[in-house]
Motif scaffolding. Structure first.
Motif, PDB file in Angstrom:
ATOM      1  N   TRP A  15       0.621  -7.912  -6.471  1.00  0.00           N
ATOM      2  CA  TRP A  15       0.117  -8.289  -5.144  1.00  0.00           C
ATOM      3  C   TRP A  15      -0.471  -9.696  -5.183  1.00  0.00           C
ATOM      4  N   ASP A  16      -1.251  -9.994  -6.221  1.00  0.00           N
ATOM      5  CA  ASP A  16      -1.878 -11.314  -6.345  1.00  0.00           C
ATOM      6  C   ASP A  16      -0.843 -12.425  -6.502  1.00  0.00           C
ATOM      7  N   ALA A  17       0.311 -12.109  -7.070  1.00  0.00           N
ATOM      8  CA  ALA A  17       1.346 -13.113  -7.320  1.00  0.00           C
ATOM      9  C   ALA A  17       2.293 -13.307  -6.135  1.00  0.00           C
ATOM     10  N   GLU A  18       2.093 -12.576  -5.054  1.00  0.00           N
ATOM     11  CA  GLU A  18       2.983 -12.717  -3.893  1.00  0.00           C
ATOM     12  C   GLU A  18       2.926 -14.137  -3.336  1.00  0.00           C
ATOM     13  N   THR A  19       4.071 -14.627  -2.928  1.00  0.00           N
ATOM     14  CA  THR A  19       4.128 -15.929  -2.264  1.00  0.00           C
ATOM     15  C   THR A  19       3.640 -15.762  -0.825  1.00  0.00           C
ATOM     16  N   ALA A  20       3.383 -16.869  -0.173  1.00  0.00           N
ATOM     17  CA  ALA A  20       2.963 -16.824   1.230  1.00  0.00           C
ATOM     18  C   ALA A  20       4.034 -16.140   2.085  1.00  0.00           C
ATOM     19  N   GLU A  21       5.294 -16.389   1.757  1.00  0.00           N
ATOM     20  CA  GLU A  21       6.390 -15.783   2.515  1.00  0.00           C
ATOM     21  C   GLU A  21       6.439 -14.271   2.293  1.00  0.00           C
ATOM     22  N   GLU A  22       6.241 -13.836   1.042  1.00  0.00           N
ATOM     23  CA  GLU A  22       6.236 -12.404   0.752  1.00  0.00           C
ATOM     24  C   GLU A  22       5.072 -11.709   1.457  1.00  0.00           C
ATOM     25  N   ARG A  23       3.917 -12.364   1.443  1.00  0.00           N
ATOM     26  CA  ARG A  23       2.735 -11.792   2.115  1.00  0.00           C
ATOM     27  C   ARG A  23       2.964 -11.717   3.625  1.00  0.00           C
ATOM     28  N   ALA A  24       3.561 -12.751   4.196  1.00  0.00           N
ATOM     29  CA  ALA A  24       3.848 -12.753   5.632  1.00  0.00           C
ATOM     30  C   ALA A  24       4.829 -11.645   5.990  1.00  0.00           C
ATOM     31  N   ALA A  25       5.832 -11.428   5.147  1.00  0.00           N
ATOM     32  CA  ALA A  25       6.807 -10.366   5.396  1.00  0.00           C
ATOM     33  C   ALA A  25       6.138  -8.993   5.315  1.00  0.00           C
ATOM     34  N   GLU A  48     -10.483  -4.459  -0.866  1.00  0.00           N
ATOM     35  CA  GLU A  48     -10.725  -5.517  -1.842  1.00  0.00           C
ATOM     36  C   GLU A  48     -10.158  -5.067  -3.188  1.00  0.00           C
ATOM     37  N   PRO A  49      -9.929  -6.000  -4.129  1.00  0.00           N
ATOM     38  CA  PRO A  49      -9.383  -5.622  -5.441  1.00  0.00           C
ATOM     39  C   PRO A  49     -10.250  -4.585  -6.156  1.00  0.00           C
ATOM     40  N   SER A  50      -9.619  -3.822  -7.023  1.00  0.00           N
ATOM     41  CA  SER A  50     -10.330  -2.747  -7.724  1.00  0.00           C
ATOM     42  C   SER A  50     -11.469  -3.269  -8.588  1.00  0.00           C
ATOM     43  N   ALA A  51     -11.423  -4.524  -8.992  1.00  0.00           N
ATOM     44  CA  ALA A  51     -12.518  -5.087  -9.802  1.00  0.00           C
ATOM     45  C   ALA A  51     -13.833  -5.113  -9.023  1.00  0.00           C
ATOM     46  N   THR A  52     -13.776  -5.023  -7.709  1.00  0.00           N
ATOM     47  CA  THR A  52     -14.994  -5.026  -6.898  1.00  0.00           C
ATOM     48  C   THR A  52     -15.540  -3.625  -6.681  1.00  0.00           C
ATOM     49  N   ALA A  53     -14.827  -2.612  -7.165  1.00  0.00           N
ATOM     50  CA  ALA A  53     -15.235  -1.222  -6.949  1.00  0.00           C
ATOM     51  C   ALA A  53     -16.365  -0.828  -7.879  1.00  0.00           C
ATOM     52  N   THR A  54     -17.152   0.107  -7.441  1.00  0.00           N
ATOM     53  CA  THR A  54     -18.154   0.748  -8.281  1.00  0.00           C
ATOM     54  C   THR A  54     -17.846   2.231  -8.268  1.00  0.00           C
ATOM     55  N   THR A  55     -17.658   2.784  -9.435  1.00  0.00           N
ATOM     56  CA  THR A  55     -17.342   4.198  -9.558  1.00  0.00           C
ATOM     57  C   THR A  55     -18.603   4.944  -9.954  1.00  0.00           C
ATOM     58  N   SER A  98       8.837  -2.540  -2.134  1.00  0.00           N
ATOM     59  CA  SER A  98       8.445  -3.591  -3.084  1.00  0.00           C
ATOM     60  C   SER A  98       8.820  -3.268  -4.525  1.00  0.00           C
ATOM     61  N   GLY A  99       9.067  -2.016  -4.832  1.00  0.00           N
ATOM     62  CA  GLY A  99       9.462  -1.651  -6.184  1.00  0.00           C
ATOM     63  C   GLY A  99       8.315  -1.355  -7.137  1.00  0.00           C
ATOM     64  N   HIS A 100       7.071  -1.607  -6.731  1.00  0.00           N
ATOM     65  CA  HIS A 100       5.955  -1.319  -7.639  1.00  0.00           C
ATOM     66  C   HIS A 100       4.850  -0.523  -6.957  1.00  0.00           C
ATOM     67  N   CYS A 101       5.098  -0.061  -5.768  1.00  0.00           N
ATOM     68  CA  CYS A 101       4.064   0.629  -5.000  1.00  0.00           C
ATOM     69  C   CYS A 101       4.464   2.065  -4.693  1.00  0.00           C
ATOM     70  N   GLY A 102       3.486   2.819  -4.295  1.00  0.00           N
ATOM     71  CA  GLY A 102       3.702   4.178  -3.831  1.00  0.00           C
ATOM     72  C   GLY A 102       2.716   4.493  -2.733  1.00  0.00           C
ATOM     73  N   VAL A 103       3.045   5.476  -1.935  1.00  0.00           N
ATOM     74  CA  VAL A 103       2.170   5.913  -0.854  1.00  0.00           C
ATOM     75  C   VAL A 103       1.933   7.404  -1.018  1.00  0.00           C
ATOM     76  N   GLU A 104       0.676   7.774  -1.114  1.00  0.00           N
ATOM     77  CA  GLU A 104       0.295   9.177  -1.203  1.00  0.00           C
ATOM     78  C   GLU A 104      -0.096   9.643   0.189  1.00  0.00           C
TER      79      GLU A 104
END
Length: 112
Positions: A15-25, A48-55, A98-104
């Motif tokens: 997700w972080d590596a997406e280009t502006a065009e990929e994000r717009a799509a 927000e990214p998982s690094a900002t989470a508190t478990t 996208s090939g790397h995602c899933g939806v539960e």
């Protein structure tokens, strides 16, 4: 009508590596999903990214520290007549292409 939670999981590095065009799509795909869902879409948010989470465990820690390769990136709450209708809406989410995602898709327990 039942309520369902659609949880969008994926690879945060990709997700972080997406280009502006990929994000717009992808954003256009979410707008198309919202239009298709219409009033059945109750709410949804990108997280927000998982690094900002508190478990919370017996001792709170910074970060998700879950046993998963994919991170929760966002969610929707929808109303649908049944699970098949909820799955049909969830299938419209752009992450599934996208090939790397899933939806539960999970039913929400309603009390009362």
């Amino acid at each position: 009508m039942a309520k369902y939670l659609l949880l969008i999981y994926g690879d945060e590095q990709r997700w972080d590596a997406e280009t502006a065009e990929e994000r717009a799509a992808k954003d256009a795909g979410h707008r198309a999903f919202a239009a298709a869902a219409g009033p059945a879409l109750l709410t949804g948010q990108e997280l927000e990214p998982s690094a900002t989470a508190t478990t919370l465990r017996p001792t709170p820690t910074d970060g998700p520290f879950l046993e998963t390769k994919e991170a929760l990136g966002g969610f929707y709450v929808i109303e649908a007549a049944d699970l098949d209708a909820a799955l049909a809406l969830a299938a419209l989410l752009p992450e599934l292409r996208s090939g790397h995602c899933g939806v539960e898709v999970r039913p929400i327990v309603e009390h009362g």
